[in-house]
Design an enzyme around this catalytic site. Structure first.
Site, PDB file in Angstrom:
ATOM      1  N   HIS A  18      27.234  18.453  65.945  1.00 28.14           N
ATOM      2  CA  HIS A  18      28.150  18.656  64.818  1.00 28.14           C
ATOM      3  C   HIS A  18      28.285  20.137  64.481  1.00 28.14           C
ATOM      4  O   HIS A  18      27.440  20.965  64.836  1.00 28.14           O
ATOM      5  CB  HIS A  18      27.697  17.872  63.586  1.00 28.14           C
ATOM      6  CG  HIS A  18      26.389  18.317  62.998  1.00 28.14           C
ATOM      7  ND1 HIS A  18      26.256  19.469  62.259  1.00 28.14           N
ATOM      8  CD2 HIS A  18      25.154  17.743  63.021  1.00 28.14           C
ATOM      9  CE1 HIS A  18      25.008  19.602  61.863  1.00 28.14           C
ATOM     10  NE2 HIS A  18      24.303  18.562  62.318  1.00 28.14           N
ATOM     11  N   CYS A  47      19.386  17.545  64.837  1.00 26.73           N
ATOM     12  CA  CYS A  47      20.711  17.506  65.445  1.00 26.73           C
ATOM     13  C   CYS A  47      20.954  18.752  66.285  1.00 26.73           C
ATOM     14  O   CYS A  47      20.202  19.726  66.226  1.00 26.73           O
ATOM     15  CB  CYS A  47      21.789  17.412  64.369  1.00 26.73           C
ATOM     16  SG  CYS A  47      21.967  15.767  63.644  1.00 26.73           S
TER      17      CYS A  47
END
Length: 548
Positions: free
Chosen positions: A491, A507
């Site tokens: 992301h 992440c």
């Protein structure tokens, strides 16, 4: 408008898998050093990979399908081989969602529809028990088909232009003759930019987030309730100390009285956002336009709520941009500079002369390796030299076993903090990332290694939670999110520029512009007008490999 938050903001965590901002790199992004392209060199054939693809998670938020994630032991990869032109072309419709009942004809789309809820789920069939294909965001407008009756949706289903069905009992507003009204529509995402929204951070503890503009009485009640919440927060934050001996009252005077809150106002039910009614200082919000009513100024958030403008500071979102190799005519080898170094020139008397200093993280287009005085150098595309040990040169990876030679897939090297996107065996995009930092036993943050498929994609999604080290955190509309395993995702991260170093909660952080490029390139492709899309058996997500 402040360009960065105050120091208190730096102590907070910033996403379900991200850490708080640390010391930033220089604001100026290094300029890629790219010269006119030479003829393409032969790709090396790496050793077979040991990663294996686990079934992609089908969980997540915002109308995604049930969670079925898992990581399995890897199978050997297929050695990289040059593919013929006709082999690397994907089939027609590659990456498109394939609704089981097809797509409605243009002349059947006669009604005006509006997403009136924050999330309006798109089902594969006019049945709320059917598979969820994706969702619409509040404020989205499109045409729809005539109503389709079904027992699971009292107000009926309506077919959407890209296929799938939305329920009028669950947020889809439909009118026959004109678009349904919305007094203060939230901003549409800017799909052509790295930052789909403007952002701000909360300045004041216990700031209320309203689902509509409050009345004067509700504002008065809010202030009373906020004082009580603040007293509770401060009492919990600071351990009680020994109470001082009270002073003797002066004869003839009464002791001072502490004002008591109005019990009526304290019990007023406020029209606050159900998910996050009271905001903590340092939380991020995605912002739309300012709204002024009765002399009061609010920000309308991108999710349709209202926050007092005095409680918000605008935030200057950050970015990082990798290199689209095809667009710039670049082929392997290429590299990022891992420490400040110099470009060198070999003089007529065989001496090396420095011509330019280049910063860490500068991208270099290279040709081949050479040795001078027993030291390895790489030759740049414009004929200069640079020490090889000062470079991060990616090792090209073989096509993972089971993938077709035209498939799009992503390789993430944790040791190099580098991502390379491939079409078959051909690299098409490269950039630096920030994967999970070293955590603690209570809060392990390392990014998992393995092979998965992207199971859901979101133009933006909220990430929040709590950790022992970073406390509570919440970021509305983290951009260009691609979940591949549970809560782990690729992301955009607009709150730092530290790409090339570990720092997240697990992440894979990308510059927002990089994340946007990958979002529009990976499968499944997002249908027009949708805010999120789920992979299906008929439209699987792109493979993601994370390795050391």
């Amino acid at each position: 408008m402040p360009g960065s938050p105050r120091k208190w903001l730096l102590a907070l965590g910033f996403a379900a898998c991200d850490s708080a901002p640390q010391t930033e790199s220089p604001a100026e992004l290094p300029t890629p050093v790219v010269a006119e392209r030479r003829s393409e060199t032969r790709l090396p054939e790496p050793e077979p990979d040991d990663s294996a693809e686990a079934p992609g998670d089908a969980g997540g938020d915002d109308g995604s399908a049930p969670d079925t994630a898992g990581t399995t032991v890897a199978e050997p990869a297929v050695p990289a081989e040059p593919a013929a032109d006709d082999e690397i072309r994907p089939p027609e419709g590659y990456g498109l969602i394939r609704p089981p009942l097809g797509v409605p004809t243009p002349d059947s789309l006669k009604l005006h529809a509006l997403a009136g809820y924050e999330v309006v789920t798109v089902y594969s069939r006019p049945d709320m028990t059917s598979e969820k294909l994706g969702y619409l965001r509040i404020g989205t407008r499109m045409m729809a088909t005539e109503k389709i009756e079904h027992e699971t949706c009292k107000a009926g289903f309506y077919g959407l232009p890209a296929g799938g069905y939305a329920c009028a009992s669950k947020g889809l507003l439909v009118e026959a003759d004109k678009p349904p009204p919305m007094k203060y529509p939230p901003p549409a995402p800017k799909l052509d930019q790295g930052h789909p929204y403007e952002y701000g951070f909360v300045r004041r503890w216990n700031s209320p987030m309203w689902w509509r503009i409050p009345s004067d009485q509700e504002i008065s009640a809010m202030e009373v309730q906020r004082v009580a919440r603040e007293a509770e927060r401060l009492a919990a934050k600071e351990p009680p100390t020994e109470a001082p001996i009270p002073a003797e009252p002066v004869e003839g005077t009464a002791p001072p009285e502490v004002p008591k809150p109005d019990p009526v106002l304290a019990d007023v039910k406020l029209p606050l956002s159900p998910n996050t009614p009271w905001l903590e200082r340092g939380f991020f919000l995605s912002l739309g336009e300012k709204v002024v009513e009765r002399g009061l100024t609010f920000y309308r958030t991108a999710r349709g709520a209202y926050v007092a403008a005095a409680d918000i500071s605008r935030y200057e979102a950050k970015d990082w941009v990798g290199v689209a190799l095809d667009e710039q005519g670049i082929t392997y080898p290429f590299a990022y500079v891992k420490k400040d170094t110099k470009l060198l020139q070999l003089t007529a008397d065989d001496k090396l002369k420095a011509t330019k200093t280049i910063e860490r993280r500068t991208f270099l287009d290279l040709t081949e390796e050479t040795e001078i005085g027993g030291r390895a150098y790489m030759i740049t595309a414009d004929g200069l030299l640079v020490r090889k040990d000062h470079l991060l040169i990616p090792e090209l990876q073989a096509l993972p076993k089971g993938l077709d030679p035209w498939e799009r897939w992503i390789d993430v090297s944790v040791s190099q903090q580098m991502l390379v996107a491939y079409e078959g065996t051909r690299p098409v995009y490269v950039t630096l990332v920030s994967s999970g930092r070293k955590g603690t036993k209570e809060d392990p943050y390392e990014t998992p290694r393995g092979r998965w498929r992207i199971y859901s994609k979101h133009v933006s999604t909220t990430m929040d939670g709590s950790s022992a080290t970073d406390g509570n955190y919440s970021i509305q509309d983290v951009p260009w999110t691609m979940f591949f395993s549970g809560s782990y995702a690729l992301h955009g991260a607009f709150w730092h520029r530290s790409f090339g170093t570990v720092r997240s909660h697990g992440c894979v952080n990308l510059g927002p512009s990089d994340a946007r490029w990958l979002f529009h390139w990976t499968t499944p492709l997002l249908p027009e007008g949708w805010h999120g899309v789920n992979a299906t058996d008929e439209s699987p997500g792109s493979t993601v490999v994370v390795r050391d």
